[in-house]
Design an enzyme around this catalytic site. Structure first.
Site, mmCIF file in Angstrom:
data_model
loop_
_atom_site.group_PDB
_atom_site.id
_atom_site.type_symbol
_atom_site.label_atom_id
_atom_site.label_comp_id
_atom_site.label_asym_id
_atom_site.label_seq_id
_atom_site.Cartn_x
_atom_site.Cartn_y
_atom_site.Cartn_z
ATOM 1 C CB THR A 125 -6.097 -1.883 6.891
ATOM 2 O OG1 THR A 125 -5.416 -1.603 5.669
ATOM 3 C CG2 THR A 125 -6.965 -3.102 6.711
ATOM 4 C CD GLU A 362 2.227 0.284 2.069
ATOM 5 O OE1 GLU A 362 1.116 0.785 2.356
ATOM 6 O OE2 GLU A 362 3.286 0.654 2.598
#
Length: 382
Positions: A125, A362
Site C-alpha cells: 500500500t 488485505e
C-alpha cells in the site's frame, strides 16, 4: 467429506492456544499501551515452528498447510488479534519467498525468517494507492549491481520495527505487469520511516510509513522474476486474507467466551442475566455466526491448499463473511457487558477496536465483493 480436524491439527491448535494464553494474553494490554511487541517474544514463537508456518522444511520451516495456519492464527488471536496478525504478515512474506524466490533467495532469507532472527514486513500500500494497488508509484531503477528504490509505502505493520521489508515496486511500465518484489533490509542507506501512526486498534503493532530515498539494494534481493511482483503479491494475499479472517475469528471467539462468563456471573432482577431469553437468543445467534464462519474459512483454506480454480473467490468470500461476522459478534459481546464492556479493564473494547481493521486490510471487504462478483459473472458466462 470429513469436517473433523485431524489429530495433528488439534494438537497444533492446542499448542498455539496454550502459548497465546501463557505468553501473550497476560501482557496484551500493556503491549497495547506501549505501542510495541517485545522482540523477545519472537524466539519463543520460532521454537514452536511458527516463524515459517508454510515454509518448506528444507529451509527450516514447518511445511504446514493453509488450513493448519488458519487454526494457528485463530488460536493465537484468542490471546491478542494484533499480535497474531503481525505474525501472519511475517509468515505471508515467508510463504511468498518460499514459493517464488530463487534458490539463492530462499537460502539467504528463509532460515533466518523461520528462526525469527529476521522479522519481515510486507509493503504494498502507498499513500495514493490502496485498493488500486496496481497503480503504485514506488520505483526501482537499475543501479550498480542492483536497484535504486524511490517512493513511500503507507500503513506498514512493523515500519521501523522489522528487520526486512518485502516491497512491491515498479521496475517497468504502468500497470500490474510492471511491478516486481524486492527485499530491503533495515539499515540500508536511504531507508527511513515516518512517525508511528496513532490507530483505533492494533495498537501493539508499530505502524508507520516506509520511505525509500535513492535506496540501493543488490540484484539478489529481487524475489522471482522482474514484472511478476504483482501476481506474487496477489497470490500471497489469498493466504493472507485467510489468516486475517482466522485472526478475526479467534478474537470474536474470545469475546463470546468472555460474554458467556460475564452473563453467568452478572445478576439482575434476582437471577443471572444468562437466564433471560432475550440474552439467550443473542448468545445463540453469536454461536451460530461463528460456527458458520469457521466452516466457511476452513473450506476456503482447503480450496487454496488444493489449488482449486475457484480458490481466490473462496478466499475473498471467506474474508468478507468471517471478518464481518467477527466484528458483529465482538460488538454484541461488548453490549452484553453493558457499561463494563466500555472499560479497558475487561478487554472487550480492545477486541472490538482490533477487529475493525480486519474488514479493511488485505483488501477491503468492498474489494472482496468486486473479486467475488467478477468470478461469479465469468463463471456464469462460461
Amino acid at each position: 467429506m470429513d469436517f473433523a480436524p485431524t489429530e495433528e491439527q488439534s494438537a497444533i491448535f492446542d499448542m498455539a492456544y496454550a502459548f497465546g494464553q501463557d505468553q501473550i494474553a497476560p501482557f496484551a494490554q500493556s503491549w497495547e499501551e506501549q505501542g510495541t511487541i517485545p522482540k523477545g517474544l519472537w524466539p519463543k514463537v520460532a521454537e514452536l515452528g511458527l516463524g515459517g508456518i508454510y515454509v518448506s522444511e528444507d529451509h527450516g520451516g514447518s511445511g504446514l498447510s493453509r488450513l493448519d495456519a488458519t487454526m494457528v492464527f485463530e488460536a493465537l488471536s484468542m490471546a491478542c488479534p494484533s499480535v497474531a496478525s503481525f505474525l501472519s504478515i511475517h509468515n505471508m512474506c515467508g510463504g511468498m519467498i518460499d514459493k517464488f524466490g530463487s534458490a539463492e533467495a530462499k537460502a539467504k532469507w528463509l532460515p533466518r525468517m523461520c528462526r525469527m532472527e529476521t522479522m519481515f514486513s510486507y509493503c504494498l500500500t502507498e499513500p495514493g494507492s490502496g485498493s488500486d494497488a496496481a497503480a503504485l508509484r514506488t520505483r526501482a531503477v537499475p543501479g550498480d549491481d542492483g536497484y535504486v528504490l524511490t517512493g513511500t509505502k503507507a500503513f506498514i505493520s512493523g515500519g521501523g520495527y522489522s528487520d526486512a521489508y518485502l516491497a512491491m515496486v515498479r521496475t517497468g511500465d504502468d500497470g500490474p505487469k510492471g511491478i516486481s518484489a524486492i527485499v530491503v533490509e533495515a539499515g540500508t542507506e536511504g531507508l527511513s520511516f515516518g512517525g508511528q501512526e496513532k490507530k483505533m486498534g492494533w495498537r501493539a503493532q508499530p505502524t508507520a510509513q516506509v520511505q525509500f530515498d535513492a535506496c540501493a539494494v543488490p540484484a539478489g534481493h529481487l524475489i522471482g522474476e522482474e514484472g511478476r511482483g504483482f501476481s506474487y503479491a496477489m497470490a500471497g494475499l489469498d493466504g493472507g486474507r485467510l489468516n486475517i479472517a482466522a485472526s478475526a475469528l479467534g478474537g470474536a471467539q474470545a469475546a463470546l467466551n468472555a460474554g458467556l462468563s460475564y452473563a453467568g456471573d452478572r445478576k439482575a432482577f434476582g437471577k443471572s442475566i444468562d437466564q433471560f431469553q432475550a440474552l439467550q437468543f443473542k448468545l445463540a445467534d453469536m454461536e451460530i455466526k461463528l460456527q458458520a464462519a469457521r466452516v466457511f474459512l476452513r473450506q476456503a483454506a482447503w480450496k487454496l491448499d488444493s489449488a482449486a480454480p475457484d480458490a481466490t473467490k473462496y478466499c475473498a468470500m471467506a474474508k468478507v463473511f468471517v471478518t464481518d461476522v467477527a466484528f458483529d459478534v465482538a460488538n454484541e459481546a461488548l453490549q452484553i457487558h453493558g457499561g463494563y464492556g466500555y472499560l479497558a479493564d475487561y478487554g472487550i473494547e480492545k477486541i472490538v477496536r482490533d477487529l475493525r481493521v480486519h474488514q479493511i486490510l488485505e483488501g477491503t471487504n468492498e474489494i472482496m465483493r468486486v473479486i467475488v462478483s467478477r468470478h461469479l459473472i465469468s463463471e456464469h458466462a462460461g
